[in-house]
Design an enzyme around this catalytic site. Structure first.
Site, mmCIF file in Angstrom:
data_model
loop_
_atom_site.group_PDB
_atom_site.id
_atom_site.type_symbol
_atom_site.label_atom_id
_atom_site.label_comp_id
_atom_site.label_asym_id
_atom_site.label_seq_id
_atom_site.Cartn_x
_atom_site.Cartn_y
_atom_site.Cartn_z
ATOM 1 N NE ARG A 1 -4.282 -1.508 0.329
ATOM 2 C CZ ARG A 1 -4.398 -2.618 -0.396
ATOM 3 N NH1 ARG A 1 -3.447 -2.959 -1.262
ATOM 4 N NH2 ARG A 1 -5.461 -3.387 -0.291
ATOM 5 C CD GLU B 1 -3.335 3.302 -5.059
ATOM 6 O OE1 GLU B 1 -4.384 2.693 -5.290
ATOM 7 O OE2 GLU B 1 -2.283 2.738 -4.721
ATOM 8 C CG HIS C 1 -3.622 -0.769 -6.367
ATOM 9 N ND1 HIS C 1 -3.905 -0.129 -5.205
ATOM 10 C CD2 HIS C 1 -3.561 -2.094 -6.049
ATOM 11 C CE1 HIS C 1 -4.040 -1.001 -4.223
ATOM 12 N NE2 HIS C 1 -3.827 -2.220 -4.715
HETATM 13 P P1 NAP Z 1 -0.196 -11.520 4.939
HETATM 14 O O1 NAP Z 1 -0.143 -12.957 4.560
HETATM 15 O O2 NAP Z 1 -0.990 -11.111 6.127
HETATM 16 O O3 NAP Z 1 1.315 -11.022 5.091
HETATM 17 C C1 NAP Z 1 1.672 -9.814 5.694
HETATM 18 C C2 NAP Z 1 2.995 -10.017 6.425
HETATM 19 O O4 NAP Z 1 3.404 -8.763 6.977
HETATM 20 C C3 NAP Z 1 2.906 -11.034 7.545
HETATM 21 O O5 NAP Z 1 3.899 -12.001 7.345
HETATM 22 C C4 NAP Z 1 3.171 -10.221 8.809
HETATM 23 O O6 NAP Z 1 3.980 -11.002 9.674
HETATM 24 C C5 NAP Z 1 3.915 -8.989 8.291
HETATM 25 N N1 NAP Z 1 3.642 -7.805 9.118
HETATM 26 C C6 NAP Z 1 2.433 -7.274 9.427
HETATM 27 N N2 NAP Z 1 2.589 -6.199 10.209
HETATM 28 C C7 NAP Z 1 3.923 -6.052 10.409
HETATM 29 C C8 NAP Z 1 4.722 -5.121 11.146
HETATM 30 N N3 NAP Z 1 4.168 -4.117 11.836
HETATM 31 N N4 NAP Z 1 6.070 -5.268 11.110
HETATM 32 C C9 NAP Z 1 6.639 -6.286 10.434
HETATM 33 N N5 NAP Z 1 5.944 -7.199 9.726
HETATM 34 C C10 NAP Z 1 4.602 -7.088 9.713
HETATM 35 O O7 NAP Z 1 -0.763 -10.655 3.725
HETATM 36 P P2 NAP Z 1 -0.614 -10.929 2.159
HETATM 37 O O8 NAP Z 1 -1.783 -11.703 1.668
HETATM 38 O O9 NAP Z 1 0.755 -11.406 1.867
HETATM 39 O O10 NAP Z 1 -0.798 -9.415 1.637
HETATM 40 C C11 NAP Z 1 0.098 -8.403 2.059
HETATM 41 C C12 NAP Z 1 -0.371 -7.024 1.620
HETATM 42 O O11 NAP Z 1 -0.210 -6.892 0.223
HETATM 43 C C13 NAP Z 1 -1.860 -6.741 1.846
HETATM 44 O O12 NAP Z 1 -2.104 -6.267 3.162
HETATM 45 C C14 NAP Z 1 -2.167 -5.682 0.812
HETATM 46 O O13 NAP Z 1 -2.021 -4.401 1.376
HETATM 47 C C15 NAP Z 1 -1.099 -5.892 -0.240
HETATM 48 N N6 NAP Z 1 -1.651 -6.330 -1.549
HETATM 49 C C16 NAP Z 1 -1.496 -5.527 -2.630
HETATM 50 C C17 NAP Z 1 -1.957 -5.939 -3.872
HETATM 51 C C18 NAP Z 1 -1.784 -5.063 -5.085
HETATM 52 O O14 NAP Z 1 -2.643 -5.085 -5.946
HETATM 53 N N7 NAP Z 1 -0.700 -4.359 -5.210
HETATM 54 C C19 NAP Z 1 -2.589 -7.172 -4.012
HETATM 55 C C20 NAP Z 1 -2.728 -7.981 -2.881
HETATM 56 C C21 NAP Z 1 -2.244 -7.540 -1.650
HETATM 57 P P3 NAP Z 1 3.908 -10.815 11.291
HETATM 58 O O15 NAP Z 1 2.454 -10.875 11.641
HETATM 59 O O16 NAP Z 1 4.744 -11.926 11.810
HETATM 60 O O17 NAP Z 1 4.512 -9.480 11.551
#
Ligand code: NAP
Length: 321
Positions: free
Chosen positions: A240, A269, A288
């Site tokens: 994001r 955006e 995006h």
């Molecule tokens: P996810 O499986 O929940 O992975 C997020 C990771 O970030 C987790 O491993 C978490 O580990 C870590 N994290 C969260 N808060 C943190 C913090 N404060 N400090 C350090 N690490 C932290 O989510 P995902 O499915 O991979 O998706 C991730 C993000 O990608 C989404 O939230 C979304 O914003 C973005 N996204 C963007 C698109 C796009 O179109 N560009 C598409 C899909 C997703 P811990 O809990 O161990 O910290």
């Protein structure tokens, strides 16, 4: 006869996705595919809705939720849900769901494509040839950075981060990652090495942000962070825009504190063509489109509708946040 529950969908979706649900629900839908529903209309429409299907273009805050006296579920067509006041929803007894997993591989494909495009200067190269500048083969003409056997630092090693790491592993890259907690499976299977944030910044050739936007992660890529990166480092953001201080990123690129950036997401955006980052040759910007394959977008829509169906039938949603 039982009356059908009512669903409001905030964007026009293809009929083939909606059709199977028409016999179950009374479905109302915003008429445009390309433009978000105006907020005043959203507030009016949620009033009688039992289920809301929304996108990240809608801010689902306390005001919207309080207008929705029948609402039982908000199904967000995204894995990130920083557009929704989840605490306010919980207080009102409204379930919030997202669309994890179905978009993981597609988003990881885009992230890796963006990394490669930025490192190998493919957009510049394409523009160069279209502008009819190509005269001779030259030793350093549009020479970029290698990808194979370099170090990738993944900030947010969750579902998408791990899928990016798998791709990096195929390129023989060294993988560093940062989370709040360790990811033993990625360490075992992908030889990923856990590191603190500063180590990731200092040691990685590619710093890739896949971290959710939360209060803790807001603007975590700030001036100090970019100063800690290698001068040859490349920054990729597919999570994001709010996790980046764009002004600091712009300065770091102009001052050549880092080499390039590939961005799929922005603080506000959509960005317009006069956005400072768009003026730089060493920045690749995408609108995006991380999860934007036809197959994945259809799956995401179906998952939202399934979550709505489950909750309105009194069952557990498949993917609550
Ligand atoms: P996810 O499986 O929940 O992975 C997020 C990771 O970030 C987790 O491993 C978490 O580990 C870590 N994290 C969260 N808060 C943190 C913090 N404060 N400090 C350090 N690490 C932290 O989510 P995902 O499915 O991979 O998706 C991730 C993000 O990608 C989404 O939230 C979304 O914003 C973005 N996204 C963007 C698109 C796009 O179109 N560009 C598409 C899909 C997703 P811990 O809990 O161990 O910290």
């Amino acid at each position: 006869m039982m009356t059908k529950s009512s669903i409001y969908i905030t964007r026009k979706l293809p009929e083939e996705v909606i059709e199977p649900y028409r016999k179950l629900f009374h479905i109302r839908m915003w008429e445009r595919e390309d433009v978000p529903v105006p907020r005043d209309l959203l507030i009016k429409e949620v009033k009688d809705a039992d289920g809301l299907f929304c996108l990240l273009t809608e801010k689902i805050d306390q005001e919207v939720l309080e207008h929705a006296s029948h609402l039982k579920i908000v199904a967000n067509m995204a894995v990130g849900y920083d557009n929704i006041d989840v605490k306010a929803a919980a207080k009102l007894g409204i379930t919030v769901t997202n669309t994890p997993d179905v978009l993981t591989e597609t988003t990881a494909d885009l992230a890796f494509a963006l990394l490669m495009t930025t490192a190998r200067r493919m957009m510049e190269a394409s523009d160069y040839i279209k502008a009819d500048h190509w005269q001779y083969w030259s030793p350093l003409l549009l020479a970029g950075s290698d990808i194979h056997h370099k170090t990738i630092g993944i900030v947010g090693m969750g579902r998408i981060g791990t899928a990016i790491a798998r791709r990096a592993s195929g390129f023989g890259m060294d993988i560093l990652y940062h989370n709040r907690s360790r990811h033993p499976r990625a360490e075992e299977q992908l030889h990923a090495v856990y590191a603190d944030f500063d180590t990731i910044l200092g040691k990685s050739d590619f710093v890739v942000s896949v971290i959710p936007l939360t209060k803790e992660t807001e603007r975590m890529f700030d001036q100090q962070a970019f100063e800690k990166m290698k001068q040859s480092g490349i920054f990729i953001n597919v999570s994001r825009g709010g996790v980046v201080d764009e002004c600091a990123l712009y300065k770091a690129l102009v001052k050549k504190e880092i080499r390039a950036a590939g961005l799929d997401v922005f603080e506000k955006e959509p960005i317009r063509k006069d956005h400072p980052l768009l003026q730089l040759e060493n920045v690749v910007c995408l609108p995006h489109i991380g999860s934007a394959s036809v197959e994945t977008r259809m799956e995401m829509a179906r998952l939202c509708l399934e979550n709505i169906r489950n909750v309105l039938n009194g069952e557990e949603p498949m993917t609550p946040v």
